[in-house]
Each structure stands twice: as structure tokens, then as C-alpha cells.
Scaffold this active site. Structure first.
Site, mmCIF file in Angstrom:
data_model
loop_
_atom_site.group_PDB
_atom_site.id
_atom_site.type_symbol
_atom_site.label_atom_id
_atom_site.label_comp_id
_atom_site.label_asym_id
_atom_site.label_seq_id
_atom_site.Cartn_x
_atom_site.Cartn_y
_atom_site.Cartn_z
ATOM 1 N N LYS A 192 68.736 -38.563 50.867
ATOM 2 C CA LYS A 192 69.034 -39.541 49.817
ATOM 3 C C LYS A 192 69.023 -38.828 48.481
ATOM 4 O O LYS A 192 67.962 -38.476 47.971
ATOM 5 C CB LYS A 192 68.044 -40.707 49.796
ATOM 6 C CG LYS A 192 68.570 -41.842 48.877
ATOM 7 C CD LYS A 192 67.530 -42.861 48.465
ATOM 8 C CE LYS A 192 66.858 -42.513 47.172
ATOM 9 N NZ LYS A 192 67.752 -42.492 45.983
ATOM 10 N N GLU A 268 56.284 -33.240 46.260
ATOM 11 C CA GLU A 268 56.270 -32.380 45.063
ATOM 12 C C GLU A 268 56.490 -33.318 43.886
ATOM 13 O O GLU A 268 57.572 -33.852 43.685
ATOM 14 C CB GLU A 268 57.358 -31.313 45.162
ATOM 15 C CG GLU A 268 57.156 -30.184 44.171
ATOM 16 C CD GLU A 268 58.198 -30.211 43.058
ATOM 17 O OE1 GLU A 268 57.829 -30.659 41.936
ATOM 18 O OE2 GLU A 268 59.336 -29.801 43.294
ATOM 19 N N CYS A 302 59.887 -30.225 36.262
ATOM 20 C CA CYS A 302 58.528 -30.630 36.660
ATOM 21 C C CYS A 302 57.467 -29.645 36.178
ATOM 22 O O CYS A 302 56.314 -30.012 35.984
ATOM 23 C CB CYS A 302 58.447 -30.806 38.164
ATOM 24 S SG CYS A 302 59.014 -29.377 39.088
ATOM 25 N N GLU A 399 53.494 -37.029 31.850
ATOM 26 C CA GLU A 399 54.694 -36.196 31.978
ATOM 27 C C GLU A 399 55.835 -36.896 31.250
ATOM 28 O O GLU A 399 56.240 -37.998 31.622
ATOM 29 C CB GLU A 399 55.047 -35.998 33.449
ATOM 30 C CG GLU A 399 56.245 -35.104 33.644
ATOM 31 C CD GLU A 399 56.553 -34.840 35.101
ATOM 32 O OE1 GLU A 399 56.844 -33.677 35.447
ATOM 33 O OE2 GLU A 399 56.505 -35.788 35.902
#
Length: 501
Positions: A192, A268, A302, A399
């Protein structure tokens, strides 16, 4: 700060016709069962690129059924590793032959720099495929020395059907990070792509067919996380899920895995990575690492070095260098070879980043440069630097996933370690020093999955990549990435009248 007043790419690169917009199931491009589509948007303009088929639970069921059939009865898991490797090598060749088209798709879909995509992202994706093709015929178990009269060995067998959920910041690169080890292991899969960036995944599906990967081995379902993604993670016939994305969504992936069939999960997730710069650092190099670590891929990374801790002896010099570099950073059309930063992925992310900048101002951090969107169409934001960040501020805790850097001063090694670890994340960290003892102490003290000393974001196929704490678990890259796609089986037989155990 530069910006193109016209964000159109016409003068730089010819945009190809978008040929692949459907779902890819069992080797065929098909419409969604519901017939629904959704728009994929060009972040340079905010306008539609194409309408893409919107997969849902029924489509996931069909894709999983195809993948299960290909695993249980098809040739792929039963081929010698060397035969899988040859087909994967052909797939890698096709990626390289179509480097320009894939780079264009990731630029119009994700706002990524075209020059970087063509020179780095797409060639590196082909290298990832080749790395795991090289591993396909080297997946071995062990002979075990039993303490009693038994002969035992282990087999490492493909786990079955894998669900692979891809983020939007490196569409082709992350597709290959997940698909390559799964193919090498002999798994079949349902992929996906992020709803923001489906185009390159669908193009790769077209190349899968040309490479000769059997039908049903790799299926692609475009769609949204709460529908298509949830259907994959909760599916009773999916054996493993590998997800890259936010910590918040990672939680729901784990919950779905637990409440369905206890499928294996690799996550992750987010990061809030510190870059620690000591007094003995080369100030020019340190400034370059800090600016690259934060602004690379417009901060949508990230491992972005969004918390920069600088020892007090060089703090003022380093801050001046950073501000100078940020002001010279070129923001604009990602097809322009002079541009260093394109648009953020979409309006939602654009608004989120701007809201964090406002939080930073309200919470008392000092805005040194940037902080504003660029005029005109598209989702462009100036490189932004705050100083005097404190650990309790939102811009130091969360973040942001944008071009926002926070600076703070520290005195001692112990102080730096404490501040670096004062986060719920643990994906990466950077250390800049000429003192090997400091480098060793700090690298062993920071709880993060990747530590870069006098470099930053030095990611490579050979090197496992994964997080501590709320940055997740499991490895991408390195031979460790195969682990989620393999099950260890022990085989034991009795020994009779053997001269030794």
C-alpha cells in the site's frame, strides 16, 4: 532566499503521460471494486495530477487472495534463491532504464528534487534490489550441536504473505526498502503506497510484470490508511506487516496485528534526532551537517537533525553560519537544477509545519530566520531556525517533518547526553567531535538505532536501520531486514549408535 515566481515545470522537464492509475492485483491493472477514485495532488501547484483507483477492504481481500495463491501454489517461494536473484536483477535493470520517468513521478507527486531523484533516489532503489538479490541464495539455517542424542538443524523459510505500507517522503526508495528483502526471502506481498504518492509504486508494478516476477507475487493497492491500510493490518491471511510512518499510526498497526492473527510486525516510526556539536568541531563542517540534516528533502525525513545541541565555546560562531546558510538556501520548483528545496508534500503537512512554527514563537523560542510560507501557488516554506529551545517545548518534543531546526547550548558531555536522550524517540543521532573518547562515550550513551559520527544520514544497504523507544522496532536495510520475512524452523531427528554427538 530564492523562489521561482512560476512553479510550473514546463521549461525544465517534459511531464510524461500518467499511464498507471489503477490497482495492481494478480498481475493485472484493475479498477477498484467500488469504482471509486481519489485525486493525487501536485504539491508545486496544489492541483490534480490524476485520478487514482481507491482500494478498500474488498480490493485488499482480492490482493491477499492472489498473494496467498502465489505463495501456497506458485513458483516464487519454490525457486532456488539464484533464480529469484536473476529476476530481481532484471527488475533492477528496468528501474535504471526508467530512471527519468520514476524521478519525474516522485517530483510531481511528492515535491522531491528531480535532480536528486535522477542521480540518487532511483539509482539507489535499483542498488537496494541488487543487494537483496545477492542475498537471495545465501539464506541458510544452522546445524545445531544438541546435548543429547539428536541431530538438529534450522531452516529459514519465507513467512508467507507480507503487507508492506509505504510512507510518502521517499516513494520509490521506501518501496524498494520493503519489497526487495521480501522478494529475496521468497514471500508474496500486498503493497500500500501512501495515498499522497501512489504513482511511482504503480509504475514499479508495471516493471515487475516486465521483469518476469510471477503474477500474484507483488500486488499494489492504492488507498487510505483507515480503509485499505487497516484492511491489510487486520487481515487474517497476512502473515507479516512492515510499516513506515508516524508513531500514532504504528500503534494502530500493532493493535490490528494483535487483535487479528498475531501477525509479525516491523515498525519504523518517528524521530526527533539530536545532532551534538562539541567545541573541537570544525565549525564549517558542523554547520553543513546541521543544515543538510534538517533541510534535506525539505525536512520530510524521519532522521532529520531537528534538535541541534552546540557546546557553548563555538555556539555563536555556529549559529551565525547556520543562519547564513539557511538564508542562502534556494527554495522553489523542484525541477529547477538550482533549487535545493521543493514544496512540502501537501496542504495538511504545510499547515501542520506552520502551526509548529507559531507554537515555537508562542513558547518563547527565538526565531532567527524563516518561519513563513512563500508567496504564490504550492506548499513552499522558508528554512526556519529557532534558538533557545527547551525540552518541554512542542518544537523540541514533536516530530515536525518540515524545514525547522531548533538550537540549544550545552556545557558538558553529560549535559549533552542527558538532553539528547530527553525524547520519546530513538531513531538516530549525530556527533561532531575530533575526540575519539568523546565520540565513543556519547555514541554508546545515546539510545538510538543509528549514530553518525562526523557525518549525518549516512544510510546504506549494508547497514541496518531501525529505532529504539517510540521510533519502533525491526530493521530496514542490512541482512537484518530479511528477518521479518523469514521464520526459523527447527528440525530434530534421533541419532542411534553414533560415534559422537
Amino acid at each position: 532566499m530564492e523562489s521561482n515566481s512560476n512553479h510550473s515545470s514546463v521549461s525544465f522537464v517534459k511531464i510524461p503521460t500518467i499511464n498507471f492509475t489503477k490497482l495492481f492485483i494478480n498481475g493485472e491493472f484493475v479498477d477498484a471494486v467500488s469504482g471509486k477514485t481519489f485525486e493525487t495532488i501536485d504539491p508545486r501547484t496544489g492541483e490534480m495530477i490524476a485520478k487514482v483507483a481507491e482500494g478498500d477492504k474488498e480490493d485488499v481481500d482480492l490482493a491477499v487472495k492472489a498473494a496467498r495463491q502465489a505463495f501456497d501454489h506458485g513458483p516464487w517461494p519454490r525457486l532456488p534463491g539464484s533464480a529469484r536473484a536473476r529476476i530481481m536483477m532484471k527488475f533492477a535493470d528496468l528501474i535504471e532504464e526508467n530512471v527519468e520517468e520514476l524521478a519525474v513521478l516522485d517530483t510531481i507527486d511528492a515535491g522531491k528534487l528531480f535532480s536528486m531523484g535522477k542521480a540518487v533516489d532511483i539509482p539507489t532503489a535499483a542498488k537496494t534490489l541488487r543487494y537483496y538479490a545477492g542475498a537471495a541464495d545465501k539464506i541458510h539455517g544452522e546445524v545445531l550441536k544438541m546435548s543429547r542424542e539428536f541431530h538438529a538443524y534450522t531452516l529459514r523459510e519465507p513467512i508467507g504473505v507480507a503487507g508492506l505500507i509505504i510512507p510518502w517522503n521517499f516513494p520509490t526508495g521506501m518501496f524498494m526498502w520493503k519489497v526487495s528483502p521480501a522478494l529475496a526471502a521468497g514471500c508474496t506481498m500486498v503493497v500500500k503506497p501512501a495515498e499522497q504518492t501512489p504513482l511511482s509504486a504503480l509504475y514499479c508494478a508495471h516493471l515487475v510484470k516486465l521483469a518476469g516476477i510471477p503474477d500474484g507475487v507483488l500486488n499494489v493497492i492504492n488507498g487510505y490508511g483507515p480503509t485499505a491500510g487497516a484492511a491489510i493490518t487486520s487481515h487474517m491471511d497476512v502473515d507479516a506487516v512492515s510499516f513506515t510512518g508516524s508513531t500514532e499510526v504504528g500503534r494502530t498497526v500493532m493493535q490490528a496485528a494483535a487483535t487479528s492473527n498475531l501477525k509479525v510486525v516491523s515498525l519504523e516510526l518517528g524521530g526527533k534526532s539530536p545532532l551534538i556539536i562539541f567545541d573541537d568541531a570544525d565549525v564549517d563542517m558542523a554547520a553543513q551537517l546541521a543544515i543538510f540534516g534538517t533541510l534535506f528533502n525539505k525536512g520530510e525525513v524521519c532522521v532529520a537533525s531537528s534538535r541541534v545541541y552546540v557546546q557553548e565555546g563555538i555556539y555563536d560562531r555556529l549559529v551565525n553560519k547556520l543562519v547564513e546558510k539557511a538564508k542562502a538556501w534556494v527554495v522553489g520548483d523542484p525541477f529547477d537544477p538550482k533549487v535545493q528545496q521543493g514544496p512540502q508534500i501537501g496542504k495538511k503537512q504545510f499547515d501542520k509545519i506552520l502551526s509548529y512554527i507559531e507554537h515555537g514563537k508562542r513558547e518563547g523560542a527565538t526565531l532567527l530566520t524563516g518561519g513563513k510560507p512563500l508567496d504564490g501557488k504550492g506548499y513552499y516554506i522558508e528554512p526556519t531556525i529557532f534558538s533557545e529551545i527547551k525540552e518541554e517545548m512542542l518544537i523540541a518534543k514533536d516530530e515536525i517533518f518540515g524545514p525547522v531546526l531548533g538550537l540549544a547550548k550545552f556545557k558538558t558531555v553529560e549535559d549533552a547526553i542527558k538532553r539528547a536522550n530527553s525524547t520519546r524517540y530513538g531513531l538516530a543521532a549525530g556527533i561532531v567531535t575530533k575526540d575519539i573518547n568523546v565520540a565513543n562515550t556519547v555514541s554508546r550513551s545515546i539510545r538510538a538505532g543509528s549514530i553518525w559520527i562526523n557525518c549525518y544520514a549516512a544510510v546504506d544497504n549494508d547497514c541496518p536501520f531501525g529505532g529504539y523507544k517510540m521510533s519502533g522496532f525491526g530493521s530496514s536495510l542490512g541482512l537484518e531486514a530479511l528477518d521479518i520475512f523469514l521464520k526459523v524452523k527447527s528440525v530434530v531427528t534421533p541419532l542411534f549408535n553414533t560415534p559422537w554427538l
